[in-house]
Design an enzyme around this catalytic site. Structure first.
Site, PDB file in Angstrom:
ATOM      1  N   ASP A  86       0.815  -1.208   0.000  1.00 23.50           N
ATOM      2  CA  ASP A  86       0.000   0.000   0.000  1.00 23.50           C
ATOM      3  C   ASP A  86       0.856   1.269   0.000  1.00 23.50           C
ATOM      4  OD1 ASP A  86      -1.441  -2.260   1.617  1.00 23.50           O
ATOM      5  OD2 ASP A  86      -3.035  -0.967   0.861  1.00 23.50           O
ATOM      6  N   LYS A  87       0.277   2.343  -0.509  1.00 28.26           N
ATOM      7  CA  LYS A  87       0.963   3.633  -0.542  1.00 28.26           C
ATOM      8  C   LYS A  87       0.802   4.378   0.772  1.00 28.26           C
ATOM      9  CE  LYS A  87       1.433   7.965  -3.098  1.00 28.26           C
ATOM     10  NZ  LYS A  87       1.145   8.688  -4.362  1.00 28.26           N
TER      11      LYS A  87
END
Length: 361
Positions: A86-87
């Protein structure tokens, strides 16, 4: 003026026993969503590939790959990774870069740090890091809001006991479900590599079809138990076997999460499902004929995925309105699928609370 359409979403496993969800917040900061890759083996210490154990914050895996390639003056194709992380999170994972017969730049650690990638460890290995070789992911998540109450603890205990629907998370479909809308258009005219170089659109289409099949079984109440003709998967492995008759031993093993029914990841090839289980695949092919046919024409190979995931090493601590969740999930499973069973939040729906592009109103 027509009424706005509801957010596109799939059923909740916990709804029958606990009712509707209370609102909650998650990922208010990257530190509220911590992911650590569990590789399952160690680099050998020698070889032409430099493996880096890195921590990143606010970066996608592909952004980190580009930073590493630029720092080493190589093509991004020379950089390997196992999973997409995930960012908006703090994530730790392995990356590899091919440097045959040459050392890494003296200032590699400093260059990466300037881009938001912190190198925690380095080691050499003979081979490039390939997609999907890690064993699991370890999550530490914090949630807040009205959902943090005694019922959240009861829902959590239920999920630990019965497992979690192994849905693909909304991030697989892009913001507002746009990747799925693009996949429909690309598959309708015939998929080409140049339209989808990373395969994200094919992945979005297959993920949507899998979620649709899982949703059908959730509605029928058999997503966590075997039916005749199922293909079962052993927990924690990719080992599969066909189920002709569901006997007492298989029922007991499914109840203790030792094995799980599977659903199809659509593509070309012969499905092993039969009898009652195969009917779900036939229904899927009828409801979403264009997507299914488009994937076959694109040459994607048929495979299978467990309909349920087990929370490994689960732990919940609630203090002063904050719930901290700790658990391991097998690779390819989504922590957002766990969160959607615990809190109501628009970001946990396929469309993020908006009408999905390309879907009928």
């Amino acid at each position: 003026m027509s009424e706005p359409s509801p957010a596109v979403d799939w059923p909740l496993a916990t709804a029958a026993e606990f009712g509707s969800l209370r609102a909650g917040e998650f990922r208010a900061t990257p530190e509220d969503f911590v992911v650590e890759e569990v590789l399952g083996f160690e680099p050998e210490g020698v070889g032409e590939h430099l493996w880096l154990w890195v921590e990143k914050r606010g970066l996608t895996t592909l952004e980190a790959v580009r930073h590493l390639a630029r720092a080493c003056q190589v093509s991004p194709r020379a950089v390997g990774y196992s999973g997409m992380k995930d960012k908006i999170a703090v994530t730790r994972q392995w990356l590899s870069v091919q440097l045959p017969g040459q050392p890494a730049p003296d200032d590699l650690v400093e260059r990466l740090a300037a881009c938001g990638v912190r190198v925690l460890e380095q080691a050499r290995h003979p081979r490039k890091l390939k997609r999907g070789v890690h064993r699991a992911n370890r999550f530490t998540l914090r949630i807040t809001g009205a959902a943090v109450n005694a019922q959240l603890e009861a829902r959590w205990a239920w999920l630990c006991r019965h497992g979690v629907p192994n849905l693909f998370g909304p991030q697989r479909f892009g913001p507002g479900g746009r990747n799925l809308a693009r996949a429909r258009a690309v598959l309708a005219r015939g998929w080409r590599k140049r339209d989808d170089r990373e395969g994200m659109l094919l992945s979005a289409a297959r993920s949507f079809l899998f979620n649709e099949q899982l949703a059908m079984r959730m509605v029928d109440g058999n997503w966590r138990r075997l039916v005749p003709g199922d293909v079962a998967m052993l927990d924690g492995t990719a080992s599969q076997f066909a189920v002709e008759t569901v006997d007492a031993d298989l029922i007991e093993r499914a109840e203790r999460l030792d094995l799980h029914p599977t659903g199809v990841l659509w593509g070309a090839g012969e499905s092993r499902a039969a009898s009652e289980a195969a009917q779900y695949e036939r229904t899927l092919a009828e409801r979403h004929a264009a997507l299914c046919e488009g994937l076959v024409q694109a040459g994607v190979g048929l495979s299978r995925r467990a309909l349920r995931m087990r929370l490994d090493q689960p732990r919940l601590v609630c203090e002063e309105g904050v719930a901290q969740l700790d658990f391991h999930l097998p690779r390819g499973s989504f922590a957002t699928a766990v969160l959607r069973e615990l809190i109501a939040h628009p970001a946990l729906t396929l469309s993020g609370g908006r009408q999905l592009p390309g879907e009928p109103t």
